[in-house]
Design a protein around this motif. Sequence first.
Motif, mmCIF file in Angstrom:
data_model
loop_
_atom_site.group_PDB
_atom_site.id
_atom_site.type_symbol
_atom_site.label_atom_id
_atom_site.label_comp_id
_atom_site.label_asym_id
_atom_site.label_seq_id
_atom_site.Cartn_x
_atom_site.Cartn_y
_atom_site.Cartn_z
ATOM 1 N N SER A 131 0.814 -1.117 0.276
ATOM 2 C CA SER A 131 -0.498 0.582 -0.291
ATOM 3 C C SER A 131 1.109 1.303 0.034
ATOM 4 O O SER A 131 0.678 2.290 -0.734
ATOM 5 C CB SER A 131 -0.669 0.396 1.597
ATOM 6 N N TYR A 145 3.787 1.615 -2.316
ATOM 7 C CA TYR A 145 3.552 1.675 -3.280
ATOM 8 C C TYR A 145 5.236 1.108 -3.378
ATOM 9 O O TYR A 145 5.903 0.799 -3.932
ATOM 10 C CB TYR A 145 3.496 2.602 -3.578
ATOM 11 N N LEU A 146 5.903 1.844 -2.584
ATOM 12 C CA LEU A 146 7.431 2.177 -1.952
ATOM 13 C C LEU A 146 7.845 1.718 -2.953
ATOM 14 O O LEU A 146 9.197 1.042 -3.703
ATOM 15 C CB LEU A 146 8.127 3.687 -1.077
ATOM 16 N N ILE A 168 7.274 -0.389 -6.694
ATOM 17 C CA ILE A 168 8.223 0.755 -7.113
ATOM 18 C C ILE A 168 9.430 0.532 -7.699
ATOM 19 O O ILE A 168 10.230 0.219 -8.683
ATOM 20 C CB ILE A 168 7.441 2.290 -7.311
ATOM 21 N N GLY A 182 9.912 -2.820 -9.997
ATOM 22 C CA GLY A 182 9.948 -2.250 -11.206
ATOM 23 C C GLY A 182 10.983 -1.628 -12.009
ATOM 24 O O GLY A 182 12.131 -1.344 -12.758
ATOM 25 N N MET A 183 11.563 -0.783 -10.629
ATOM 26 C CA MET A 183 12.866 0.107 -11.456
ATOM 27 C C MET A 183 13.953 -0.768 -11.625
ATOM 28 O O MET A 183 14.930 -0.481 -12.585
ATOM 29 C CB MET A 183 13.106 1.052 -10.229
ATOM 30 N N THR A 201 13.415 -2.499 -15.079
ATOM 31 C CA THR A 201 13.534 -1.712 -15.768
ATOM 32 C C THR A 201 15.446 -1.553 -15.805
ATOM 33 O O THR A 201 15.982 -1.670 -17.390
ATOM 34 C CB THR A 201 12.582 -0.257 -16.103
ATOM 35 N N ILE A 202 15.958 -1.363 -15.318
ATOM 36 C CA ILE A 202 17.279 -0.310 -14.752
ATOM 37 C C ILE A 202 18.891 -1.967 -15.505
ATOM 38 O O ILE A 202 18.897 -2.318 -16.742
ATOM 39 C CB ILE A 202 17.898 -0.345 -14.116
ATOM 40 N N HIS A 262 17.146 -3.581 -18.107
ATOM 41 C CA HIS A 262 17.141 -4.019 -19.605
ATOM 42 C C HIS A 262 17.535 -3.173 -19.897
ATOM 43 O O HIS A 262 18.287 -3.083 -21.272
ATOM 44 C CB HIS A 262 15.603 -3.625 -20.544
#
Lengths: 180, 349, 168
Positions: free
Chosen positions: A20, A22-23, A26, A29-30, A33-34, A36
């Motif tokens: 709840s 989020y952090l 997040i 998810g980061m 992406t990194i 990639h």
Amino acid sequence: MTLTNRSKPVDRKPMTFLESIYLWNIMKGMGITISHLFKKKATIQYPEQKRSFSKVFRGLHVLNRDAEGRENCTACGLCAVACPAEAITMEGAERLPGEEHLYREEKYAAKYEINMLRCIFCGLCEEACPKDAIYLSQTFAPANYGRKGFIYKKDDLLIPHPVLEKEAYQKALGEKATNN
Amino acid sequence: MHLLVIDLWFILGKATLIACIIGLSFFVAMYTTLAERKVAGWLQDRHGPNRAGPFGIFQPLADGGKLFFKEEIIPLASNKFLFLLGPGLAMVTSLVTSTVIPWAAPVTTATGTFPVQVADVDMGILIVFSVVSVGVYGIMIGGWASNNKFSLIAAIRGASQMVSYELPMGLALIAVIFMTGSLKMSEIVSHQAEHGINFLYQPLGFIIFFICALAECNRTPFDLPEAENELNFGYHQEYSSMKLGFYLFAEYINMFVSAAVMATLYFGGYDIPFVNEASWGLESWIMSAISFGILMIKIAVILFVFIWIRWTIPRFRYDQLMNLGWKKLIPLALINMIISAAVMLWLKK
Amino acid sequence: MNITIIDILWWFLSVVAIFSALMMVTSKNPVYSVLWLIATFFAISGHYILLNAQFLAIVNIIVYAGAIMVLFLFVIMLMNLNKETEPQKNRWLKIAGALAGGCLMLILVAALKDAAAKEQVASVNQGNIGLIKNLGKELFTTYVVPFEISSVLFLSAMVGAVVIGKKE
């Protein structure tokens, strides 16, 4: 009832405290992406690099010549009949004496046009041809500014002369014609 | 009798500095657009723009040239003057913010010390806040003057977002201010040089400040004012050509300046963290150049995180945005403030 | 007589303040009025800075120009005020307004005519009471009671806003 066992039921549980705020998610998810950033790029840089086509790729048409450089086509019109898109038009003409080194049979195509905007590259012309005069190569029609540029004349379609322009001929043959 | 008493050299020096900083802002903003597209490409297993010049370094120029030659459309029913004023205001406010940032260590010469900062005023960081709060007008005026319902709604959406997120930003900042005991940017930097960077003492405060900075710059996940795909193009829907360019460019300058503010407030500004560079005994102008480079590296890292977040996190819904701002960040910032105040009082005893 | 840069700024800011205040009153479009009012706030903030009251200047911009006028703009933009929707103004209302304004003007002139202020030169660019440290000390020592009472006032306003918002 599930039809396949691939469907995943949606999780409707209330969010936990960690979710709840989020952090944490997040950050996860980061991290994805990194990662990639360091992966191999999927791009093919087109004009310099080209994707290799498969052996059965049907591309731009080529009008064939025999080993002495005589045109195979006899303007029988079977390809035009077979063409579902009606992209092929031709005009036949009789071979005159003294032209034996140009055309293999007594009749030849004086005019041979394929409209590449209509063509669907199905390869039925290739199937229909009794003289092995037309086949589909492994390139595609390049972009053009006008519609006229897409109507390929006989000069555009004919394969280079196998004796006079040996290298260009081999190149135009590609991988396709090696087996016949 | 002097008709006009002006310290000419002072004004000339400051004017040069201002020109340099504006040039720097434009330059960095230009290349942030390229970096944005490059990083977007890399994170999606692509190359990004690489055709205009080596590694695509002329891409920003090409983009700018394209925008210049686009047709300039001013809607017939729009308010002409305000329609033009909007993007100009957005640009001006984003440029003015950088006045109070100390860009490098002061240069000492035979005649005196020159701070590499346009104005080291007593108000310091509050100036940034005032200019940011005025920055709302660029959006609102542009959206209203377009005479388009969607632009107006987007403008109001954007403005209320910016006004809401200023509050937790300010509250998070208060903890930093009373650790330093001054609003002056130069003192905030020198305090951090002495006691270590503020990020170590205020990690929660930094996170709150960072989230608010994302919202203030209208960056993902808070880019609702210009949610291109579901809510129209936002307040600059009617804009074209260089007026649109101004809006977009102002956003990148805002990004640059807010990265500079964050680097100054939480990461020691131009100071090299954990290193006592004063003991090296270098010439002051060399030291100044090095410190400028250090600040730029910090800014670049923060800008990268901005971009990285943009290509990771999807957009919040508007009610989520408001809930996060008012119900989560403001209480968190208040708690952070109270705890830091209590700890400071306890330590002083 | 020396004209310093401060004199020039003073004249400039005064002209801007008065002109934009007049424009704010006279302009037909309410959005223009709001924008002119913001310009007035900026000119007045400039005056504060000339008096070295930096905190006041910045707070004037943050609170009035940055927050309150934004809300004004919100309301005016969403109400879509224009000539067609403008309510018919009574002539007597106009006369009454002019009279009231004139009375205020009269009182201001009368009050300032005999005041000692005109002999005093404003302490431009000196005096540190406007700086944040001194201002804070004054507020939290000498004027702590009025300061806290005003904060209670703000709190009650906030509670009132929440109550009104929760009514539905």
